[in-house]
Design a protein around this motif. Structure first.
Motif, PDB file in Angstrom:
ATOM      1  N   GLU A 218       0.979  -1.158   0.221  1.00 52.89           N
ATOM      2  CA  GLU A 218      -0.022   0.176   0.400  1.00 52.89           C
ATOM      3  C   GLU A 218       0.885   1.139  -0.349  1.00 52.89           C
ATOM      4  OE1 GLU A 218      -2.049  -0.069   3.709  1.00 52.89           O
ATOM      5  OE2 GLU A 218      -0.953   0.997   4.600  1.00 52.89           O
ATOM      6  N   ARG A 250       1.191  -6.954  -4.141  1.00 57.28           N
ATOM      7  CA  ARG A 250       0.009  -7.591  -3.815  1.00 57.28           C
ATOM      8  C   ARG A 250      -0.018  -9.254  -4.390  1.00 57.28           C
ATOM      9  NH1 ARG A 250      -5.367  -4.376  -1.087  1.00 57.28           N
ATOM     10  NH2 ARG A 250      -3.419  -2.917  -0.631  1.00 57.28           N
ATOM     11  N   GLU A 252      -1.996 -11.475  -5.059  1.00 54.04           N
ATOM     12  CA  GLU A 252      -3.197 -11.810  -4.814  1.00 54.04           C
ATOM     13  C   GLU A 252      -3.015 -13.724  -5.367  1.00 54.04           C
ATOM     14  OE1 GLU A 252      -5.422 -10.373  -3.311  1.00 54.04           O
ATOM     15  OE2 GLU A 252      -4.967  -8.292  -3.974  1.00 54.04           O
ATOM     16  N   PHE A 260      -8.971  -5.523 -11.918  1.00 52.43           N
ATOM     17  CA  PHE A 260      -9.821  -5.236 -10.574  1.00 52.43           C
ATOM     18  C   PHE A 260      -8.858  -6.348  -9.731  1.00 52.43           C
ATOM     19  CE2 PHE A 260     -12.506  -6.614  -6.995  1.00 52.43           C
ATOM     20  CZ  PHE A 260     -12.915  -5.666  -6.890  1.00 52.43           C
ATOM     21  N   MET A 262      -5.375  -6.823  -9.169  1.00 48.08           N
ATOM     22  CA  MET A 262      -3.772  -7.126 -10.265  1.00 48.08           C
ATOM     23  C   MET A 262      -3.108  -7.670  -8.879  1.00 48.08           C
ATOM     24  SD  MET A 262      -4.374  -3.410 -12.432  1.00 48.08           S
ATOM     25  CE  MET A 262      -3.614  -3.775 -13.236  1.00 48.08           C
ATOM     26  N   PHE A 265      -0.730  -3.272  -8.241  1.00 44.17           N
ATOM     27  CA  PHE A 265      -1.694  -2.143  -9.060  1.00 44.17           C
ATOM     28  C   PHE A 265      -1.120  -0.405  -8.266  1.00 44.17           C
ATOM     29  CE2 PHE A 265      -3.637  -2.249  -4.565  1.00 44.17           C
ATOM     30  CZ  PHE A 265      -2.909  -3.029  -4.643  1.00 44.17           C
ATOM     31  N   GLN A 267      -2.384   2.653  -6.874  1.00 40.66           N
ATOM     32  CA  GLN A 267      -3.672   3.096  -5.801  1.00 40.66           C
ATOM     33  C   GLN A 267      -3.592   4.895  -5.080  1.00 40.66           C
ATOM     34  OE1 GLN A 267      -1.893   1.372  -1.913  1.00 40.66           O
ATOM     35  NE2 GLN A 267      -3.770   0.424  -1.821  1.00 40.66           N
ATOM     36  N   GLU A 269      -4.073   7.384  -2.740  1.00 43.30           N
ATOM     37  CA  GLU A 269      -4.545   7.190  -1.118  1.00 43.30           C
ATOM     38  C   GLU A 269      -4.281   8.904  -0.573  1.00 43.30           C
ATOM     39  OE1 GLU A 269      -3.868   2.717   0.698  1.00 43.30           O
ATOM     40  OE2 GLU A 269      -2.191   3.922   0.786  1.00 43.30           O
ATOM     41  N   GLU A 332     -15.678  -3.261  -4.102  1.00 48.14           N
ATOM     42  CA  GLU A 332     -14.916  -2.650  -4.006  1.00 48.14           C
ATOM     43  C   GLU A 332     -14.409  -1.981  -4.900  1.00 48.14           C
ATOM     44  OE1 GLU A 332     -12.777  -3.530  -0.752  1.00 48.14           O
ATOM     45  OE2 GLU A 332     -11.169  -1.542  -0.918  1.00 48.14           O
ATOM     46  N   LEU A 333     -14.883  -0.244  -4.804  1.00 47.65           N
ATOM     47  CA  LEU A 333     -13.808   0.397  -5.865  1.00 47.65           C
ATOM     48  C   LEU A 333     -13.228   1.371  -4.700  1.00 47.65           C
ATOM     49  CD1 LEU A 333     -13.525   1.383  -8.069  1.00 47.65           C
ATOM     50  CD2 LEU A 333     -15.868   3.489  -7.043  1.00 47.65           C
ATOM     51  N   GLU A 372      -8.392   7.734   6.308  1.00 52.78           N
ATOM     52  CA  GLU A 372      -7.854   7.320   4.988  1.00 52.78           C
ATOM     53  C   GLU A 372      -8.773   7.394   3.966  1.00 52.78           C
ATOM     54  OE1 GLU A 372      -4.454   4.282   3.944  1.00 52.78           O
ATOM     55  OE2 GLU A 372      -6.838   3.369   4.199  1.00 52.78           O
ATOM     56  N   SER A 374      -8.364   5.878   0.191  1.00 53.48           N
ATOM     57  CA  SER A 374      -7.907   4.672  -0.813  1.00 53.48           C
ATOM     58  C   SER A 374      -8.214   4.125  -1.597  1.00 53.48           C
ATOM     59  CB  SER A 374      -7.567   3.813   0.562  1.00 53.48           C
ATOM     60  OG  SER A 374      -6.697   2.621  -0.338  1.00 53.48           O
ATOM     61  N   GLY A 376      -7.962   2.641  -5.689  1.00 53.94           N
ATOM     62  CA  GLY A 376      -7.517   1.933  -6.589  1.00 53.94           C
ATOM     63  C   GLY A 376      -7.785   2.490  -8.495  1.00 53.94           C
TER      64      GLY A 376
HETATM   65  N1  GAP Z   1      -4.256   1.915   2.708  1.00 54.33           N
HETATM   66  C1  GAP Z   1      -5.104   0.706   3.579  1.00 54.33           C
HETATM   67  C2  GAP Z   1      -5.548  -0.122   1.881  1.00 54.33           C
HETATM   68  O1  GAP Z   1      -4.619  -0.598   0.786  1.00 54.33           O
HETATM   69  P1  GAP Z   1      -7.532  -1.292   0.760  1.00 54.33           P
HETATM   70  O2  GAP Z   1      -8.830  -1.817   1.054  1.00 54.33           O
HETATM   71  O3  GAP Z   1      -6.931  -3.190   1.452  1.00 54.33           O
HETATM   72  O4  GAP Z   1      -6.812  -0.874   1.585  1.00 54.33           O
HETATM   73  C3  GAP Z   1      -7.358   0.352  -0.875  1.00 54.33           C
HETATM   74  O5  GAP Z   1      -6.792  -1.302  -0.917  1.00 54.33           O
HETATM   75  C4  GAP Z   1      -8.518   0.020  -3.327  1.00 54.33           C
HETATM   76  O6  GAP Z   1      -7.259  -0.196  -3.235  1.00 54.33           O
HETATM   77  C5  GAP Z   1      -9.156  -0.801  -2.468  1.00 54.33           C
HETATM   78  O7  GAP Z   1     -10.597  -0.506  -2.186  1.00 54.33           O
HETATM   79  C6  GAP Z   1      -9.374  -1.037  -4.032  1.00 54.33           C
HETATM   80  O8  GAP Z   1      -9.978  -0.165  -5.069  1.00 54.33           O
HETATM   81  C7  GAP Z   1      -7.430  -0.688  -4.678  1.00 54.33           C
HETATM   82  N2  GAP Z   1      -7.201  -2.814  -4.513  1.00 54.33           N
HETATM   83  C8  GAP Z   1      -6.547  -3.219  -3.224  1.00 54.33           C
HETATM   84  N3  GAP Z   1      -5.995  -4.149  -3.902  1.00 54.33           N
HETATM   85  C9  GAP Z   1      -5.492  -4.107  -5.152  1.00 54.33           C
HETATM   86  C10 GAP Z   1      -5.200  -5.154  -6.373  1.00 54.33           C
HETATM   87  N4  GAP Z   1      -4.943  -7.029  -5.236  1.00 54.33           N
HETATM   88  N5  GAP Z   1      -6.124  -4.675  -7.721  1.00 54.33           N
HETATM   89  C11 GAP Z   1      -6.143  -3.678  -7.801  1.00 54.33           C
HETATM   90  N6  GAP Z   1      -6.572  -2.804  -6.485  1.00 54.33           N
HETATM   91  C12 GAP Z   1      -6.954  -3.280  -5.413  1.00 54.33           C
END
Ligand code: GAP
Length: 513
Positions: A218, A250, A252, A260, A262, A265, A267, A269, A332-333, A372, A374, A376
């Motif tokens: 993040e 991450r 994932e 959606f 990745m 990606f 952020q 924030e 979640e967006l 916060e 945040s 994506g």
């Molecule tokens: N600092 C807080 C944080 O990182 P999070 O809910 O884990 O919170 C925030 O992530 C935003 O980042 C999410 O709402 C999403 O839009 C985006 N996001 C998180 N993981 C993602 C991924 N693997 N691929 C694309 N976007 C991602």
């Protein structure tokens, strides 16, 4: 469902065909959940980033920007809790050998209940016509209430089990709901296990001296560790915010749904530093402010909703998601989290340095609380792109594919088209391009019949087509065609800049907030 899947496939293929998003390393058969933004995609992404940045930094006197490095001291991730707690609960299906996120399996099940509610609403709206009162229906219809109650109870139990790290109960829930593997159709599951999502790498020349690093999962931590630097050098007073956009990584495991989810990606924030005790008010404030920002893009109020969390991340005392109706349902967006003083206090402990603010009004120092927001950037991209892609039936019985991107975000603002490739029309069209390119991204297109060129620009998302014809040579006028309405107007060349400006300027759109 099939219709939804078709729509989503169309989104992915259109994104490729029109130079928005490509699979990474495609000639080597691709790298899963990693994508490249192509010539149009990079512009759309840049415009979304800028739209966010202006709304956050330029329009708020007490919010400033930051661009911290991706590599950070590894102790940061110990302090932030990511080393110990940034993991997903995973479960394998023994027959298909496919791995799933256990919480996502349960959430998808609840998503199906939501779809059933939507179907009930549609049926009732048809039956009652103008007399239909949606909110009354939602709060009184026994079937809807049943689905809602069931969904809420499931999410509550999931939240509580995850909170208590009771992974056996998460498995029990999956079994009780009779959730089957979408691939094998079987309910033959392994136990649920936690898996850390951070990517590791090494810094240093030799194996013995190299330091283990993580790619940041993040951007937020880069803000926390710079909190005092920015506060002091910017002479910031609480409340104030620090905003940052940048890459996050991450590992994932269940990477799917195109951009959606990745592995690499971006952020956007913002951490807002506040006086302890005021977090309730600021939480409310930022929930509203962020929803207004989303709505200003005109993608439709019905496509957004809040989802307040039962299960908090390890750092939050209140949290909500802004969910968007993606082609595969509401997801979640953006996340809005009340992070308390968790991060700053943890960094104080681990670094041995004070991260406090001296409040002159109160005549004391304290560790600020943090609110916060945040979002994506790639998810914003997908929301905007998928919502804008439409197939329209025209009066003459044909259909057109049109990408109705908010004009402020469109990669190319206008295409300049000479009606024919001769008689001096290309020269006039080129001159218009030369004049407009100082202010907007514009393109020149002379290939094919003008009707086909219109269709091409519609599919590309270009809000305006400007056609130069023989009359232009006498009256300095051109035809300007609007992508969404297909209306055409005759205007003077000298008026073009003003007309385009009015529709595409960030100011026009941000003022809708
Ligand atoms: N600092 C807080 C944080 O990182 P999070 O809910 O884990 O919170 C925030 O992530 C935003 O980042 C999410 O709402 C999403 O839009 C985006 N996001 C998180 N993981 C993602 C991924 N693997 N691929 C694309 N976007 C991602």
């Amino acid at each position: 469902m099939a219709k939804q899947e078709d729509k989503f496939k169309h989104v992915i293929s259109h994104a490729k065909e029109y130079g928005y998003v490509f699979q990474s390393s495609e000639i080597y058969d691709g790298l899963s959940a990693v994508y490249d933004y192509a010539q149009n995609g990079v512009e759309l992404k840049k415009n979304i980033r800028e739209y966010w940045w202006k709304a956050m930094v330029q329009m708020n006197e007490n919010i400033v920007g930051l661009d911290s490095a991706i590599f950070m001291h590894p102790k940061i991730w110990k302090a932030s809790g990511h080393v110990d707690a940034f993991s997903d609960p995973l479960i394998d299906n023994k027959d298909s050998k496919k791995r799933y996120r256990a919480d996502v399996l349960v959430e998808d099940y609840v998503g199906k209940l939501d779809t059933k509610i939507e179907k009930e609403v549609k049926k009732a709206a048809k039956r009652f016509g103008d007399a239909f009162n949606k909110s009354e229906f939602l709060s009184t219809n026994p079937r809807v209430l049943g689905y809602k109650e069931k969904g809420d109870a499931i999410l509550k139990r999931l939240g509580q089990s995850l909170e208590k790290e009771d992974l056996a109960d998460v498995k029990a829930l999956i079994e009780e709901l009779e959730i089957a593997c979408p691939l094998s159709g079987s309910r033959n599951w392994t136990d649920v296990k936690q898996f850390n999502l951070m990517f590791g790498t090494k810094l240093g020349a030799s194996a013995e001296t190299a330091m283990d690093l993580y790619l940041r999962p993040e951007t937020a931590q880069g803000i926390f560790v710079n909190f005092l630097n920015v506060q002091k050098t910017g002479r910031m007073k609480i409340p104030f915010g620090i905003a940052q956009t940048g890459k996050a990584f991450r590992n994932e495991i269940v990477a799917r749904q195109f951009i959606f989810r990745m592995r690499e990606f971006e952020q956007m924030e913002m951490q807002f530093f506040i006086k302890p005790g005021t977090q309730g008010d600021w939480y409310k404030y930022w929930k509203e402010a962020r929803m207004k920002w989303h709505l200003s893009l005109g993608l439709g109020e019905d496509n957004y909703r809040f989802h307040d969390h039962e299960k908090m991340a390890h750092y939050a005392d209140a949290a909500t998601d802004i969910e968007f109706r993606f082609p595969f349902g509401f997801k979640e967006l953006e996340g809005i989290h009340s992070r308390t003083d968790f991060d700053l206090k943890a960094h104080e402990e681990h670094s041995g340095k004070k991260l406090q603010f001296f409040d002159h009004e109160e005549n004391k120092s304290y560790v600020p609380y943090v609110l916060e927001t945040s979002v994506g950037l790639d998810r914003m991209f997908l929301a905007v792109f998928s919502n804008s892609l439409q197939e329209e039936e025209l009066e003459n019985g044909t259909t057109r594919t049109v990408l109705k991107l908010p004009a402020v975000l469109a990669p190319t603002k206008a295409a300049i088209l000479p009606l024919v490739k001769k008689d001096g029309l290309p020269e006039v069209a080129r001159k218009i391009v030369e004049d407009l390119k100082w202010d907007f991204n514009v393109t020149y297109d002379e290939k094919d019949a003008v009707g086909r060129r219109y269709r091409r620009q519609d599919a590309n998302g270009t809000p305006f087509c400007i056609t130069v014809d023989h009359d232009t040579l006498n009256d300095d006028s051109v035809t300007i065609r609007h992508r969404d309405t297909m209306e055409q107007q005759r205007v003077k060349i000298s008026e073009l800049k003003g007309i385009i400006e009015q529709e595409v300027s960030m100011k026009t759109w941000l003022m809708k907030m």
